[in-house]
Motif scaffolding. Structure first.
Motif, short mmCIF file in Angstrom:
data_model
loop_
_atom_site.label_atom_id
_atom_site.label_comp_id
_atom_site.label_asym_id
_atom_site.label_seq_id
_atom_site.Cartn_x
_atom_site.Cartn_y
_atom_site.Cartn_z
N ASP A 167 74.30 -19.62 -33.78
CA ASP A 167 74.86 -20.23 -32.57
C ASP A 167 74.65 -21.86 -32.33
O ASP A 167 75.63 -22.61 -31.92
CB ASP A 167 74.78 -19.40 -31.57
N VAL A 201 77.08 -23.27 -35.30
CA VAL A 201 78.38 -24.22 -34.24
C VAL A 201 78.54 -24.65 -33.57
O VAL A 201 79.79 -25.20 -33.26
CB VAL A 201 78.70 -22.06 -34.03
N ALA A 202 77.14 -25.00 -32.01
CA ALA A 202 77.83 -25.73 -31.02
C ALA A 202 77.66 -27.08 -31.61
O ALA A 202 78.62 -27.53 -30.89
CB ALA A 202 76.33 -25.44 -30.09
N ALA A 233 81.27 -27.87 -32.93
CA ALA A 233 82.57 -27.86 -31.63
C ALA A 233 82.10 -29.10 -30.71
O ALA A 233 83.10 -30.30 -30.60
CB ALA A 233 82.43 -25.74 -30.94
N CYS A 234 81.04 -29.39 -30.82
CA CYS A 234 80.93 -30.48 -29.98
C CYS A 234 81.24 -32.25 -30.70
O CYS A 234 82.19 -32.96 -29.78
CB CYS A 234 78.84 -30.83 -29.38
N ASP A 251 86.00 -25.29 -25.09
CA ASP A 251 85.15 -24.53 -26.01
C ASP A 251 84.07 -24.82 -26.76
O ASP A 251 83.26 -24.58 -27.12
CB ASP A 251 86.33 -25.00 -27.48
N ALA A 252 84.30 -26.03 -26.82
CA ALA A 252 82.29 -27.21 -26.73
C ALA A 252 81.18 -27.00 -26.13
O ALA A 252 80.49 -25.78 -26.55
CB ALA A 252 82.24 -27.58 -27.19
N ALA A 297 80.05 -22.88 -26.69
CA ALA A 297 79.61 -22.63 -27.89
C ALA A 297 78.35 -23.21 -27.63
O ALA A 297 76.70 -22.55 -27.98
CB ALA A 297 80.49 -23.87 -29.09
N ARG A 356 76.65 -20.75 -25.83
CA ARG A 356 76.19 -19.53 -26.35
C ARG A 356 74.59 -19.42 -26.92
O ARG A 356 73.62 -19.06 -27.48
CB ARG A 356 77.34 -18.88 -27.76
N ALA A 357 75.11 -20.50 -28.15
CA ALA A 357 73.48 -21.97 -28.38
C ALA A 357 72.65 -21.39 -27.52
O ALA A 357 70.76 -21.50 -28.28
CB ALA A 357 74.15 -22.78 -29.27
#
Length: 87
Positions: free
Chosen positions: A46, A49-50, A53-54, A66-67, A70, A73-74
């Motif tokens: 995660d 992914v984060a 996403a950022c 969405d960022a 993420a 979640r991280a």
């Protein structure tokens, strides 16, 4: 690139260890800085992914929403409590 886009990013607070226990995240740039400079571990799925996403959101390819999701979640993956404000 828009590192400091705040309008689309709902602020949150990360409760981290170390000298900066409370880290206010109000923009994509703040989120990226937290992930890259202050995160306790850089090997979680995660987390990766984060970060992606950022960076994608900064380049306008992914929404700030969405960022932010993420990032949350991280934080959960890393055991970092998140304080959010619900409107």
């Amino acid at each position: 690139m828009n590192w400091h886009r705040r309008g689309d990013f709902v602020p949150l607070m990360l409760v981290m260890g170390g000298p900066e226990k409370y880290r206010l995240v109000t923009s994509l740039g703040d989120a990226a800085a937290a992930l890259i400079t202050a995160w306790p571990s850089d090997d979680g799925e995660d987390y990766v992914v984060a970060v992606r996403a950022c960076l994608d959101a900064i380049h306008g390819n992914v929404s700030a929403h969405d960022a932010r999701a993420a990032l949350i979640r991280a934080a959960k993956e890393a055991g970092i409590p998140v304080i959010t404000v619900v409107h």
